[in-house]
Design a protein around this motif. Sequence first.
Motif, short mmCIF file in Angstrom:
data_model
loop_
_atom_site.label_atom_id
_atom_site.label_comp_id
_atom_site.label_asym_id
_atom_site.label_seq_id
_atom_site.Cartn_x
_atom_site.Cartn_y
_atom_site.Cartn_z
N MET A 1 0.85 -1.19 0.00
CA MET A 1 0.00 0.00 0.00
C MET A 1 0.88 1.24 0.00
O MET A 1 1.85 1.33 0.74
N ASP A 2 0.54 2.20 -0.86
CA ASP A 2 1.19 3.50 -0.86
C ASP A 2 0.21 4.54 -0.33
O ASP A 2 -0.96 4.56 -0.74
N LEU A 3 0.69 5.39 0.56
CA LEU A 3 -0.10 6.48 1.12
C LEU A 3 0.65 7.76 0.84
O LEU A 3 1.78 7.94 1.29
N ILE A 4 0.03 8.63 0.06
CA ILE A 4 0.63 9.91 -0.29
C ILE A 4 -0.13 10.99 0.45
O ILE A 4 -1.36 11.10 0.33
N LEU A 5 0.59 11.77 1.24
CA LEU A 5 0.00 12.84 2.03
C LEU A 5 0.40 14.18 1.42
O LEU A 5 1.59 14.49 1.33
N TRP A 6 -0.58 14.96 0.98
CA TRP A 6 -0.35 16.24 0.32
C TRP A 6 -1.01 17.34 1.15
O TRP A 6 -2.23 17.38 1.28
N ARG A 7 -0.18 18.19 1.72
CA ARG A 7 -0.73 19.32 2.48
C ARG A 7 -1.22 20.37 1.49
O ARG A 7 -0.58 20.65 0.48
N HIS A 8 -2.37 20.95 1.79
CA HIS A 8 -2.90 21.99 0.91
C HIS A 8 -1.86 23.10 0.74
O HIS A 8 -1.02 23.35 1.61
N ALA A 9 -1.94 23.76 -0.39
CA ALA A 9 -1.03 24.85 -0.70
C ALA A 9 -1.39 26.09 0.13
O ALA A 9 -2.37 26.08 0.89
N GLU A 10 -0.58 27.13 -0.02
CA GLU A 10 -0.77 28.36 0.77
C GLU A 10 -2.18 28.92 0.60
O GLU A 10 -2.66 29.07 -0.52
N ALA A 11 -2.80 29.21 1.74
CA ALA A 11 -4.18 29.71 1.75
C ALA A 11 -4.25 31.08 2.41
O ALA A 11 -3.32 31.52 3.09
N GLU A 12 -5.38 31.74 2.19
CA GLU A 12 -5.64 33.02 2.84
C GLU A 12 -5.57 32.85 4.34
O GLU A 12 -5.91 31.79 4.87
N GLU A 13 -5.15 33.88 5.02
CA GLU A 13 -5.12 33.85 6.48
C GLU A 13 -6.54 33.80 7.02
O GLU A 13 -7.47 34.31 6.40
N ALA A 14 -6.68 33.19 8.18
CA ALA A 14 -7.99 33.14 8.83
C ALA A 14 -8.40 34.55 9.24
O ALA A 14 -7.57 35.32 9.73
N ALA A 15 -9.64 34.88 9.00
CA ALA A 15 -10.15 36.21 9.36
C ALA A 15 -11.33 36.05 10.31
O ALA A 15 -12.07 35.06 10.25
N CYS B 1 5.65 15.74 12.54
CA CYS B 1 6.63 16.25 11.57
C CYS B 1 6.13 17.57 11.02
O CYS B 1 4.92 17.75 10.85
N ALA B 2 7.05 18.44 10.69
CA ALA B 2 6.67 19.66 9.98
C ALA B 2 6.44 19.30 8.52
O ALA B 2 7.25 18.62 7.91
N VAL B 3 5.32 19.73 7.97
CA VAL B 3 5.00 19.49 6.56
C VAL B 3 4.75 20.86 5.94
O VAL B 3 3.82 21.57 6.34
N ARG B 4 5.58 21.22 4.97
CA ARG B 4 5.45 22.53 4.33
C ARG B 4 4.15 22.62 3.53
O ARG B 4 3.65 21.62 3.03
N LYS B 5 3.65 23.83 3.37
CA LYS B 5 2.44 24.05 2.57
C LYS B 5 2.69 23.59 1.14
O LYS B 5 3.71 23.94 0.54
N GLY B 6 1.79 22.79 0.63
CA GLY B 6 1.89 22.30 -0.74
C GLY B 6 2.79 21.09 -0.92
O GLY B 6 2.92 20.57 -2.02
#
Length: 153
Positions: A1-15, A121-126
């Motif tokens: 089994m392969d599991l690929i984890l993709w963090r969403h790319a840079e998003a607008e700041e929470a308002a 772990c730290a996961v960078r945006k995108g």
Amino acid sequence: MDLILWRHAEAEEAAAGVDDLARSLTPRGEKQAARMAAWLDRQLPEGLRVIASPARRTEQTAAALGRKFKMRAELSPGGTVQDLLDLVQWPNARGTILIVGHQPVLGQVIAQLLGLQSPECAVRKGAVWWLRQRQRLEQSQTVLMTVQSPEYL
């Protein structure tokens, strides 16, 4: 089994007063998602399952890939490691599953599956982390196949 984890790319700041799930990608985030999607498209096998959080920013990130995907509440911000692992049926499922999700749960899943001392772990945006479950000498192993960041593609 392969599991690929993709963090969403840079998003607008929470308002204040804005639903967190409604936050969209920034123009930079759109470029990050497109860059990573182009790399992934060259690597991904046929028959892959793509599952994303119902947040707008993860939907936009997954859409950059141009493949069908499902959105699942288990991947919403605040979800747990167990929610994600149960959803993908780790380590017993077959094939490849791509998850588009959020920190800190992606980093927590990585740390747990790799047996790291740190809880996260730290996961960078995108960024993408590609993990593989395999049997070696009658022992189950999780192997880190690659880590890719959109800034370096």
